[in-house]
Design a protein around this motif. Structure first.
Motif, PDB file in Angstrom:
ATOM      1  N   SER A   1      29.985 -57.298 -13.130  1.00 34.62           N
ATOM      2  CA  SER A   1      30.024 -57.129 -14.744  1.00 34.62           C
ATOM      3  C   SER A   1      30.271 -55.793 -14.915  1.00 34.62           C
ATOM      4  O   SER A   1      30.857 -55.511 -16.101  1.00 34.62           O
ATOM      5  CB  SER A   1      28.599 -57.567 -15.457  1.00 34.62           C
ATOM      6  OG  SER A   1      27.463 -56.658 -14.870  1.00 34.62           O
ATOM      7  N   MET A   2      30.125 -54.844 -14.074  1.00 35.47           N
ATOM      8  CA  MET A   2      30.460 -53.468 -14.450  1.00 35.47           C
ATOM      9  C   MET A   2      31.828 -52.954 -14.057  1.00 35.47           C
ATOM     10  O   MET A   2      32.319 -51.893 -14.033  1.00 35.47           O
ATOM     11  CB  MET A   2      29.269 -52.411 -13.788  1.00 35.47           C
ATOM     12  CG  MET A   2      27.991 -52.470 -14.070  1.00 35.47           C
ATOM     13  SD  MET A   2      26.869 -51.833 -13.285  1.00 35.47           S
ATOM     14  CE  MET A   2      27.524 -50.162 -14.181  1.00 35.47           C
ATOM     15  N   GLY A   3      32.575 -54.110 -13.531  1.00 35.01           N
ATOM     16  CA  GLY A   3      33.911 -53.923 -13.078  1.00 35.01           C
ATOM     17  C   GLY A   3      34.185 -53.304 -11.619  1.00 35.01           C
ATOM     18  O   GLY A   3      34.970 -52.812 -11.175  1.00 35.01           O
ATOM     19  N   TRP A   4      33.148 -53.331 -10.661  1.00 38.73           N
ATOM     20  CA  TRP A   4      33.475 -52.820  -9.388  1.00 38.73           C
ATOM     21  C   TRP A   4      34.217 -53.819  -8.504  1.00 38.73           C
ATOM     22  O   TRP A   4      34.179 -54.880  -8.756  1.00 38.73           O
ATOM     23  CB  TRP A   4      31.872 -52.580  -8.591  1.00 38.73           C
ATOM     24  CG  TRP A   4      31.016 -51.459  -9.215  1.00 38.73           C
ATOM     25  CD1 TRP A   4      30.129 -51.479 -10.229  1.00 38.73           C
ATOM     26  CD2 TRP A   4      31.204 -50.151  -8.698  1.00 38.73           C
ATOM     27  NE1 TRP A   4      29.647 -50.317 -10.452  1.00 38.73           N
ATOM     28  CE2 TRP A   4      30.168 -49.560  -9.558  1.00 38.73           C
ATOM     29  CE3 TRP A   4      31.821 -49.542  -7.755  1.00 38.73           C
ATOM     30  CZ2 TRP A   4      29.837 -48.091  -9.040  1.00 38.73           C
ATOM     31  CZ3 TRP A   4      31.776 -48.213  -7.650  1.00 38.73           C
ATOM     32  CH2 TRP A   4      30.696 -47.507  -8.203  1.00 38.73           C
TER      33      TRP A   4
ATOM     34  N   LEU B   1      25.591 -57.861 -11.309  1.00 37.09           N
ATOM     35  CA  LEU B   1      25.589 -56.666 -12.002  1.00 37.09           C
ATOM     36  C   LEU B   1      26.716 -55.723 -11.554  1.00 37.09           C
ATOM     37  O   LEU B   1      27.495 -55.160 -12.473  1.00 37.09           O
ATOM     38  CB  LEU B   1      24.369 -55.772 -11.768  1.00 37.09           C
ATOM     39  CG  LEU B   1      24.188 -54.437 -12.476  1.00 37.09           C
ATOM     40  CD1 LEU B   1      24.392 -54.671 -13.872  1.00 37.09           C
ATOM     41  CD2 LEU B   1      22.941 -53.522 -12.039  1.00 37.09           C
ATOM     42  N   PRO B   2      27.053 -55.693 -10.376  1.00 35.05           N
ATOM     43  CA  PRO B   2      28.270 -54.687 -10.057  1.00 35.05           C
ATOM     44  C   PRO B   2      29.688 -55.472 -10.402  1.00 35.05           C
ATOM     45  O   PRO B   2      30.495 -54.848 -10.867  1.00 35.05           O
ATOM     46  CB  PRO B   2      28.363 -54.959  -8.456  1.00 35.05           C
ATOM     47  CG  PRO B   2      26.795 -55.030  -7.940  1.00 35.05           C
ATOM     48  CD  PRO B   2      26.392 -56.069  -9.113  1.00 35.05           C
TER      49      PRO B   2
ATOM     50  N   GLY C   1      28.075 -47.040  -4.624  1.00 36.99           N
ATOM     51  CA  GLY C   1      27.774 -47.093  -6.226  1.00 36.99           C
ATOM     52  C   GLY C   1      27.671 -48.588  -6.467  1.00 36.99           C
ATOM     53  O   GLY C   1      26.804 -48.953  -7.047  1.00 36.99           O
ATOM     54  N   GLU C   2      28.377 -49.296  -5.697  1.00 39.46           N
ATOM     55  CA  GLU C   2      28.303 -50.890  -5.767  1.00 39.46           C
ATOM     56  C   GLU C   2      27.198 -51.441  -5.233  1.00 39.46           C
ATOM     57  O   GLU C   2      26.592 -52.328  -5.677  1.00 39.46           O
ATOM     58  CB  GLU C   2      29.621 -51.429  -5.454  1.00 39.46           C
ATOM     59  CG  GLU C   2      29.909 -53.022  -5.471  1.00 39.46           C
ATOM     60  CD  GLU C   2      31.219 -53.520  -5.180  1.00 39.46           C
ATOM     61  OE1 GLU C   2      31.650 -54.731  -5.252  1.00 39.46           O
ATOM     62  OE2 GLU C   2      31.785 -52.593  -4.375  1.00 39.46           O
ATOM     63  N   LEU C   3      26.733 -50.873  -4.077  1.00 42.34           N
ATOM     64  CA  LEU C   3      25.648 -51.439  -3.490  1.00 42.34           C
ATOM     65  C   LEU C   3      24.363 -50.951  -4.081  1.00 42.34           C
ATOM     66  O   LEU C   3      23.514 -51.765  -4.059  1.00 42.34           O
ATOM     67  CB  LEU C   3      25.763 -50.838  -1.809  1.00 42.34           C
ATOM     68  CG  LEU C   3      26.596 -51.559  -1.016  1.00 42.34           C
ATOM     69  CD1 LEU C   3      26.189 -51.189   0.464  1.00 42.34           C
ATOM     70  CD2 LEU C   3      26.223 -52.892  -0.641  1.00 42.34           C
TER      71      LEU C   3
END
Length: 440
Positions: A437-440, A434-435, A173-175
């Motif tokens: 900012s989404m907390g990954w 983006l990753p 998901g992070e990639l």
């Protein structure tokens, strides 16, 4: 004979077998087993079963056949062909509309097999004769198709990204989240180029004939948009959103995608037994090929490591000037050249793991590194004179499309890919923002 010499001979032996026409998986396995026996004896067979077992029981890799099934079914049902006509009509009297439609469909079909050859051949068979018949210049038509076909390397859910997540030990998901901005940036640059080219040289990319546009009313056109374009878009958004949002694991989201593809095709009345059989057959072939290479790669990687190959690669990178950035550029150059001869599966599971420990030791952001790898491989598959995409399209192109047309057609798109690569290289936050900012 010292172990470094055997490690070098392993690499040379693999290249010899591949260029001799031996299937890649057999070449990898044979070289790994033979040199492993020569260098370390049958001790390697005590370690190899555990590595193979780790591959075939990897839960994340179960997403591969499901995503392949989803993409192949959308391709076999000819939804992509219908969508290209619809998007072409939406462009109206604007030059380059059909070419832009191919890029848009390339973005949507990024959820397809992720195999460059399959995508380029499919899009080429569907669209190239139509573009030529409507007055498109052969160079522009062929270049657009090749560029669109390679988009599947970076646009999630890409099989390359799934395998990179497994190799690098990162979340799929992070990639996927990291790939969204670079892939959309690249697609946007493609579209901008086609719009500008359509205005500067409209005779190279003429709009749909007026009679063909008038044959479809606005109401009918928007109804076709809702039926043909919107469902695949919603499917991809649902699959990616569930993974990136943490709602579903990649394998679970892939199963949703496969089921959703069947529902879409069935709703359009195109889900017959023949299509389903062909889809399952192609899914089995592609998945079997990928898994066979992954299993064979375990024998090669194990032997290479036991022979001290990783230390040898580390010493090689120590000679490269420029510190960590110089090492990254050197790695990208090696992957770029290898992309002329090897598919992304072999590069990902044979070459990349040999270099990865160097960057892990240097504390390089592997998410950023993975995006650089996908972009450079995508560029390599498009670059003359050896680019895979060029050979695949030439195999299905009409006789009037010359090799020169292919080479000239892809050059602007290569420039745009290199520009995107440079942007991600200089500004890592394009991939990592983006990753994070989404907390990954």
């Amino acid at each position: 004979m010292d172990s470094y010499s055997l490690a070098l001979m392993m690499i040379a032996g693999l290249l010899v077998l591949i260029f001799a026409g031996v299937p890649v998986a057999f070449s990898i396995a044979a070289v790994g087993i033979v040199f492993g026996l020569i260098g370390v004896g049958d001790f390697m067979f005590n370690l190899l079963p555990a590595r193979i077992f780790g591959v075939i029981t990897n839960y994340t890799l179960l997403a591969i056949p499901l995503f392949v099934f989803m993409g192949v079914l959308l391709e076999k049902s000819r939804i992509a062909e219908s969508a290209i006509d619809v998007v072409g009509h939406l462009a109206g009297n604007r030059p380059g509309g059909m070419a832009i439609a191919i890029i848009v469909i390339g973005v949507l079909m990024g959820a397809s097999t992720g195999i460059v050859g399959a995508t380029v051949v499919a899009v080429g068979l569907i669209t190239l004769p139509k573009l030529l018949a409507r007055g498109y210049h052969p160079s522009l038509a062929s270049g657009t198709i090749c560029a669109s076909g390679t988009l599947g390397q970076i646009i999630p859910p890409s099989l390359l990204i799934i395998l990179l997540a497994d190799i690098m030990g990162e979340s799929v998901g992070e990639l996927f989240a990291a790939a969204i901005v670079p892939s959309m940036l690249l697609a946007a640059l493609y579209v901008i180029y086609l719009i500008v080219l359509g205005r500067l040289v409209p005779h190279h990319a003429p709009p749909l004939p007026q009679a063909e546009r008038d044959a479809m009313g606005r109401g009918e056109l928007w109804l076709k948009v809702v039926k043909t374009v919107v469902p695949p878009v919603l499917l991809v958004v649902a699959v990616l959103g569930s993974i990136i949002g943490g709602v579903a694991a990649p394998t679970e989201a892939a199963s949703i995608g496969a089921l959703g593809a069947m529902a879409i095709v069935a709703a359009m009345g195109r889900l017959d037994m023949a299509t389903l059989k062909q889809t399952m057959r192609d899914t089995l072939k592609l998945t079997g090929m990928i898994m066979f290479v992954l299993i064979a790669a375990q024998a090669f990687a194990l032997s290479f490591r036991l022979l001290g190959g990783e230390e040898m690669i580390g010493e090689l990178f120590d000679w490269v000037p420029g510190g960590t950035m110089g090492a990254i550029l050197f790695m990208l150059l090696i992957l770029f050249v290898l992309g002329f001869f090897l598919e992304w599966i072999e590069i990902s599971y044979i070459v990349l793991p040999l270099m990865l420990p160097i960057f892990l030791a240097a504390d390089v952001d592997v998410i950023w590194l993975a995006m650089l790898v996908t972009l450079v491989l995508q560029t390599s598959f498009l670059t003359p004179p050896f680019g895979w995409a060029l050979f695949f399209l030439k195999g299905v192109a009409p006789p009037e499309v010359r090799t020169r047309d292919l080479y000239l057609g892809v050059l602007p798109f290569i420039g745009l890919q290199l520009l995107t690569l440079a942007i991600v290289l200089i500004f890592p936050s394009v991939a990592t923002g983006l990753p994070q900012s989404m907390g990954w």
